[in-house]
Scaffold this motif. Structure first.
Motif, short mmCIF file in Angstrom:
data_model
loop_
_atom_site.label_atom_id
_atom_site.label_comp_id
_atom_site.label_asym_id
_atom_site.label_seq_id
_atom_site.Cartn_x
_atom_site.Cartn_y
_atom_site.Cartn_z
N SER A 67 0.83 -1.20 0.00
CA SER A 67 0.00 0.00 0.00
C SER A 67 0.87 1.26 0.00
O SER A 67 0.39 2.35 -0.27
CB SER A 67 -0.95 -0.01 1.20
OG SER A 67 -0.21 0.25 2.39
N LEU A 68 2.14 1.10 0.29
CA LEU A 68 3.03 2.27 0.34
C LEU A 68 3.95 2.34 -0.88
O LEU A 68 4.74 3.26 -1.01
CB LEU A 68 3.89 2.23 1.61
CG LEU A 68 3.12 2.18 2.93
CD1 LEU A 68 4.07 1.96 4.10
CD2 LEU A 68 2.32 3.46 3.14
N ARG B 282 4.90 2.07 -5.16
CA ARG B 282 4.36 2.36 -6.48
C ARG B 282 4.55 1.13 -7.35
O ARG B 282 5.55 0.42 -7.26
CB ARG B 282 5.10 3.54 -7.09
CG ARG B 282 4.38 4.15 -8.28
CD ARG B 282 5.02 5.45 -8.66
NE ARG B 282 6.33 5.20 -9.26
CZ ARG B 282 7.23 6.16 -9.44
NH1 ARG B 282 6.97 7.39 -9.06
NH2 ARG B 282 8.38 5.88 -10.01
N LEU C 56 2.17 8.01 1.47
CA LEU C 56 0.73 7.78 1.54
C LEU C 56 0.03 8.13 0.24
O LEU C 56 -1.18 8.32 0.21
CB LEU C 56 0.14 8.59 2.70
CG LEU C 56 0.63 8.16 4.08
CD1 LEU C 56 0.07 9.07 5.16
CD2 LEU C 56 0.25 6.71 4.38
N ASN D 76 -0.76 6.45 -2.40
CA ASN D 76 -1.85 5.54 -2.79
C ASN D 76 -3.11 5.84 -2.00
O ASN D 76 -4.22 5.76 -2.53
CB ASN D 76 -1.44 4.09 -2.54
CG ASN D 76 -0.37 3.63 -3.50
OD1 ASN D 76 -0.32 4.10 -4.63
ND2 ASN D 76 0.49 2.74 -3.05
N PHE D 77 -2.90 6.17 -0.73
CA PHE D 77 -4.07 6.43 0.12
C PHE D 77 -4.77 7.71 -0.32
O PHE D 77 -6.00 7.75 -0.41
CB PHE D 77 -3.66 6.51 1.59
CG PHE D 77 -3.30 5.17 2.16
CD1 PHE D 77 -4.28 4.36 2.71
CD2 PHE D 77 -1.99 4.71 2.12
CE1 PHE D 77 -3.96 3.11 3.22
CE2 PHE D 77 -1.66 3.47 2.62
CZ PHE D 77 -2.65 2.66 3.17
N ASN E 192 -1.03 -2.84 -5.59
CA ASN E 192 -0.81 -1.78 -4.60
C ASN E 192 -2.13 -1.08 -4.26
O ASN E 192 -2.43 -0.83 -3.11
CB ASN E 192 0.25 -0.81 -5.06
CG ASN E 192 -0.08 -0.20 -6.40
OD1 ASN E 192 -0.94 -0.72 -7.12
ND2 ASN E 192 0.57 0.88 -6.75
N THR E 193 -2.94 -0.81 -5.28
CA THR E 193 -4.25 -0.21 -5.02
C THR E 193 -5.10 -1.17 -4.20
O THR E 193 -5.78 -0.76 -3.25
CB THR E 193 -4.96 0.11 -6.34
OG1 THR E 193 -4.05 0.79 -7.19
CG2 THR E 193 -6.18 0.96 -6.11
N THR F 16 -4.00 -1.09 -0.71
CA THR F 16 -4.40 0.17 -0.06
C THR F 16 -5.86 0.09 0.38
O THR F 16 -6.19 0.44 1.51
CB THR F 16 -4.22 1.34 -1.05
OG1 THR F 16 -2.89 1.30 -1.57
CG2 THR F 16 -4.46 2.66 -0.36
N VAL G 84 -6.17 -2.18 3.36
CA VAL G 84 -5.78 -1.54 4.62
C VAL G 84 -6.89 -0.59 5.09
O VAL G 84 -7.26 -0.57 6.27
CB VAL G 84 -4.44 -0.78 4.46
CG1 VAL G 84 -4.15 0.07 5.69
CG2 VAL G 84 -3.31 -1.76 4.20
N LEU G 85 -7.44 0.16 4.13
CA LEU G 85 -8.53 1.08 4.49
C LEU G 85 -9.73 0.32 5.04
O LEU G 85 -10.39 0.76 5.97
CB LEU G 85 -8.95 1.91 3.27
CG LEU G 85 -7.97 3.01 2.86
CD1 LEU G 85 -8.37 3.62 1.53
CD2 LEU G 85 -7.91 4.09 3.94
#
Lengths: 439, 304, 317
Positions: free
Chosen positions: C51-52, C54, C74, C76-77, C286-287, C290, C293-294
């Motif tokens: 998530s962190l 690229r 952050l 991506n977030f 990665n998305t 992310t 995690v959210l």
């Protein structure tokens, strides 16, 4: 007292570190000399094929295996795959090192993203050794070729869509010959609709809204396309006047002549047709088999189901068909890549492709004649295979499919939530956004 | 098994035992009301059971009768084709065996590990106790889909990918946390005085666990076991990603074979027959343990 | 309830046991800790790392080596959070979760109370049906519900159409996502009720008779007996069931995915589906990480209250 917990923590940290250290994967195999290898004594190669072959043409696979084993002395293990969850399985396998197969089958719209990721071996130097490689179906070959012209996946088989229709219903509506233009098709559909006024479930032409392969055929038939690349940037072109015209003629069929498919895709159209309230569907040639199969359809319709190529705007023209199909590739990390390529050669040679032609469109135009001779439906699909369209060949295309961009647009049009113009414009923006994305 | 058979009466609080309550409710001429409740229960059974009924009759239908304009509530030409095909398919039996191995192992391991963990948090105060509880909770929240590929890579590095053992380990992720939570409440419900008494009588701590607590939470062990069993038995994505060889496949992977693919339509009667035969072992398991489950699904959890 | 009599005793006892046995406690949690850290530790770490990072050099680059994939903090977030689609999806998911958890628990409680009232034969039948419901994989049950609610061939439309004055023939339940999600809710609740009902039924049978008798003698109405005796007694169990239901329904995937045949329209997207289509399914790991995690952060946020309760369950008060 806290010793245990500390030990546990140490073990855990070590585990994490070991794992991280290992996670930089080894680059595979040194400089390879020839693409193919016949030195396979005592080896076993693994081949991932979709269960389509298991259900449709297992004998072709067996014959290829026997030939390959004779040529190389190696054994073949075929692991049958399902399309469901397939990309996750491929991604996780390619990212790791265990169990990487020597040959994989891919849908031809998925291949580009794997080529871009460097997942496959370059087979360019061995191209001439594959039978019929000079007459491979253009669309299929393009899907297996990288942007810089390297052959990374070999065409396996294709399918093209034709109109599957009920001859008895046509006869009842007083239609003697299949239509040869789109206007005639519409007129015939109207006659059919009039011939069954008391059946509220009757579809003269069942066109489930989320079948984007069908809808886009109308777009290409009208001279439009999904997207085009200009100066390195992709642009959605569905709101061009030709594309809109195509969408409008698709919309007419989907709303005037089709009942009950406004939120569905094509996956159950054969079973629905087998119920007997549908005069025409647009489907792959082999779907005739599903309509008539006792396990999936209704064998009693055998004498009244036939096919014709989807007519175009003028007589003698056809509406282009989407060239769906599969490719075969050798993964970069394949333990026996040379043998894998050799197996692909054995599986796609003239003998095997001729046998395959009874079930699906072979991978080359040279064998189209054999294919067309194999049955009535094949004449139509063979004809359709000569005029095909394919999705924009770019790695990000697969994400347009995952994002259901076109399907959502079509559903909005069919349900009257958006006009053709608005829906096309919105879809263009989304398509361009996805195709131009940098990752 | 002998442990499980320990009579619940061993519990020192006789009043707690459920079956004793029921006659009381019958008092006071409530038969008429009971009749009405029974009718309501049957109505619910019909509503809840209808989709199951539909699955069963679809398995017996011929393909043409699966979806019809006027629904067929009874197969016109009942056919055993689907069942026969599945039962005669050696792959089905292989996959059933794989499913059994994986599920049974994952459930037994998670119960053993979970029982120890639950013992610790129910009976001891120690530094890091809350962290442990929290970690168990967090693990349940990780979306399985996001976990799939990292998990696959981890097992790959450990040379456990494409092995039954690897899948068993991966399944502990969702079977174990629930076991810890639930068993903890069961154990907490066994009065600590019992441990004390046993220890005064000269039992070691291990003997106390083994002889006093374990029999008393047996229904809890079964209940959590059944819960984990269903999750593991029906799991698809992890199994399909981690197991590469056809001969290691599990039943949910087998079911996919009947679904539609580009070249073939779906064989619905076959799929429903296979699904029925897949669910059946779980139902049989339930029936065997049913009395214990309802006595124990959460006997511990209701401590006020 | 029963605990009240002994709790004073426990207060005295617990600390002593605690001091004497915490070495043993660590030994006891060791296997669980090994599993938690060994099996989920690294994947969880990997998800957070992803998530962190690229993802800019091909879809597998992330997995080959951490060195070639730069960290982007952050970013991506902020990208996910600044997409209005995410917020729409999150809102829909929260509404869906509240409705489904509420319905599952209410219906489950109703069935549990009913099971306690009926004759033995009726209980056996209803429990057997519930067990079968529980055992059916959600992929299969979703397909069955899809048929039942099919526009042309569905039993539901056919039955409703029999009702005088109702015209449901050909009604498409999936044209409007609200109706479609109502059908999804039906499958989810249908599948969730067995565990809840059977658990709560077991809980109810354990309420000491004398407590209920006492309530009745005091002149409590059945409703008062329920709210003042039954509910407090079942509270710890309800909290566990509610926590589990929230986690499941918030992350719902199969039921929506298969109800829409693998192509959910925008109106059907919940965070689970969104994570798949934006992330895992399109190889944007990665998305996907992310969003994953959210999702965990959201769940933690939603459940802060329950987490406190969870800590308490099973503790001596």
């Amino acid at each position: 007292m806290k010793r245990t917990v500390v030990t546990a923590a140490v073990i855990a940290v070590t585990a994490v570190m070991t794992v991280s250290a290992c996670s930089s994967g080894k680059s595979s195999g040194g400089g390879s000399t020839a693409v193919m290898s016949t030195d396979g004594k005592g080896k076993t190669i693994t081949v991932w094929l979709q269960s389509d072959a298991q259900k449709g043409w297992p004998a072709v696979v067996d014959a290829a295996n026997a030939e390959f084993e004779k040529q190389t002395g190696a054994k073949v293990t075929v692991q049958w795959q399902q399309w469901n969850n397939y990309t996750t399985k491929l991604d996780s396998t390619f990212a790791g090192s265990t169990g990487v197969p020597d040959v994989v089958e891919l849908g031809n719209t998925q291949t580009a993203s794997y080529i871009a990721a460097g997942a496959f071996k370059d087979l360019t130097s061995g191209k001439a050794q594959f039978d019929n490689s000079s007459t491979w179906l253009k669309g299929l070959e393009a899907s297996g070729t990288s942007p810089d012209g390297k052959l990374q996946a070999v065409p396996y088989y294709a399918g093209s869509r034709v109109v599957i229709y009920r001859t008895d219903m046509f006869a009842k509506a007083g239609i003697t010959n299949p239509p040869t233009t789109l206007d005639e098709l519409n007129a015939d559909a109207a006659k059919l609709k009039a011939a069954y006024p008391h059946d509220p479930n009757f579809s003269a032409f069942y066109m489930p809204a989320r079948n984007w392969y069908a809808a886009m055929s109308f777009v290409y038939g009208a001279g439009g396309q999904i997207a085009m690349q200009q100066g390195g940037t992709w642009q959605g072109t569905l709101d061009s006047s030709q594309a809109q015209q195509g969408l409008a003629s698709w919309q007419k069929i989907a709303t005037d002549f089709s009942v009950g498919g406004k939120t569905k895709d094509e996956s159950d159209q054969d079973a629905v047709m087998a119920q007997g309230h549908i005069a025409m569907i647009l489907g792959n040639g082999w779907e005739v088999g599903s309509v008539l199969d006792p396990k999936t359809g209704n064998p009693k319709l055998k004498s009244v189901v036939s096919t014709f190529p989807m007519p175009g705007t003028a007589a003698g023209q056809y509406t282009p068909s989407f060239l769906g199909g599969s490719d075969l590739a050798v993964p970069q990390k394949a333990p026996n890549s040379g043998l894998g390529a050799q197996w692909i050669k054995a599986f796609t040679n003239t003998a095997q492709q001729t046998a395959l032609a009874k079930f699906a469109i072979p991978n080359n135009t040279a064998l189209l004649g054999t294919y067309e001779a194999a049955g009535q439906a094949n004449q139509s699909t063979g004809e359709a295979a000569k005029n095909t369209w394919f999705v924009p060949n770019t790695p990000n295309w697969a994400n347009v499919e995952t994002g259901n961009v076109l399907q959502n647009m079509l559903e909005d049009i069919a349900n009257g939530k958006q006009s053709v113009a608005d829906a096309a414009k919105a879809a263009d923006t989304k398509v361009a956004g996805i195709l131009n994305a940098k990752n | 098994m002998t442990r499980l058979a320990a009579p619940p009466e061993a519990m020192p609080r006789p009043k707690k035992h459920p079956s004793a309550d029921r006659p009381a409710r019958r008092r006071g001429g409530r038969r008429y009301a009971t009749w009405a409740w029974n009718a309501l229960a049957m109505l619910l059974a019909v509503v809840f059971g209808f989709p199951i009924y539909w699955m069963l009759i679809t398995a017996f239908k011929t393909s043409g009768d699966v979806t019809t304009i006027t629904p067929k509530f009874w197969p016109r030409h009942p056919s055993l084709r689907g069942f026969a095909e599945v039962l005669h398919d050696p792959i089905f039996l292989d996959d059933m065996r794989n499913s059994l191995t994986i599920t049974l192992s994952a459930v037994v391991i998670s119960i053993v590990i979970g029982f120890f963990g639950a013992m610790a948090i129910a009976r001891f105060r120690f530094l890091g106790r809350k962290v442990f509880i929290f970690a168990v909770l967090i693990v349940q929240m990780i979306p399985l889909l996001a976990l799939t590929i990292p998990m696959s890579l981890l097992l790959d590095h450990a040379h456990l990918k494409n092995t039954t053992t690897g899948v068993i380990i991966a399944y502990l992720v969702f079977t174990m946390p629930y076991t810890v939570w639930t068993l903890r409440t069961f154990i907490a419900n066994v009065p600590k005085e019992l441990d004390e008494a046993a220890m005064v009588d000269g039992c070691s701590r291990w003997q106390t666990f083994y002889k006093i607590i374990l029999p008393l939470v047996a229904p809890g062990l079964i209940a959590t076991g059944v819960y984990g069993w269903i999750l593991a038995w029906n799991e698809f994505v992890l199994a399909n990603t981690l197991l590469l060889d056809n001969n290691k496949a599990t039943l949910p992977m087998y079911l996919l074979y009947f679904q539609s693919s580009p070249v073939h339509g779906a064989d619905w009667p076959g799929l429903m027959a296979a699904a029925t035969l897949t669910s059946l072992p779980v139902v049989v398991l339930f029936v065997i343990f049913q009395s214990r489950i309802s006595a124990g699904l959460t006997a511990g959890a209701v401590k006020g | 309830m029963t605990a009240t009599g002994t709790s004073t005793g426990r207060r005295v006892v617990s600390p002593r046991i605690g001091r004497r046995g915490s070495g043993l406690a660590y030994l006891l949690i060791l296997p669980a800790v090994v599993v938690l850290v060994g099996v989920t530790g690294w994947p969880l770490y990997k998800i957070i790392m992803l998530s962190l990072q690229r993802q800019d050099s091909g879809k597998f680059a992330l997995f080959h080596s951490a060195g070639t994939t730069p960290f982007v903090g952050l970013r991506n977030f902020t990208r996910v959070l600044s997409d209005s689609a995410f917020w729409t999806v999150l809102e829909r998911t929260l509404v869906f979760t509240v409705l489904n958890v509420g319905l599952s628990l209410a219906l489950g409680m109703g069935v549990a109370l009913l099971l306690n009232r009926v004759s033995k034969w009726a209980r056996v039948i209803l429990v057997a049906v519930l067990l079968f419901v529980w055992a059916v994989p959600s992929t299969v049950s979703t397909q069955i519900f899809y048929w039942l609610f099919s526009n042309q061939y569905g039993v539901v439309n056919w039955l409703l159409d029999r009702v005088p004055g109702v015209h449901m023939r050909g009604h498409d339940w999936f044209a409007d996502p609200h109706q479609g999600l109502a059908v999804v809710t039906a499958v989810v609740v249908w599948g969730a009720v067995p565990l809840i009902a059977i658990s709560l039924h077991a809980g109810i049978t354990q309420i000491p008779r004398d407590v209920l008798e006492a309530a009745r003698v005091d002149g409590a109405s059945p409703w008062q007996a329920f709210t003042r005796v039954t509910l407090p007694f079942l509270r710890p169990l309800l909290i566990i069931l509610m926590t589990l239901s929230v986690i499941w329904d918030f992350g719902v995937f199969n039921q929506i995915w298969f109800m829409r045949n693998g192509h959910p329209e925008p109106g059907y997207q919940t965070v689970g589906i969104y994570m798949y289509s934006e992330g895992v399914g399109s190889s944007h790991y990665n998305t996907g990480a992310t969003i994953g995690v959210l999702m965990m952060v959201c769940l933690l946020g939603v459940m802060v209250f329950y987490i406190r309760q969870l800590f308490r369950i099973g503790d001596a008060e």
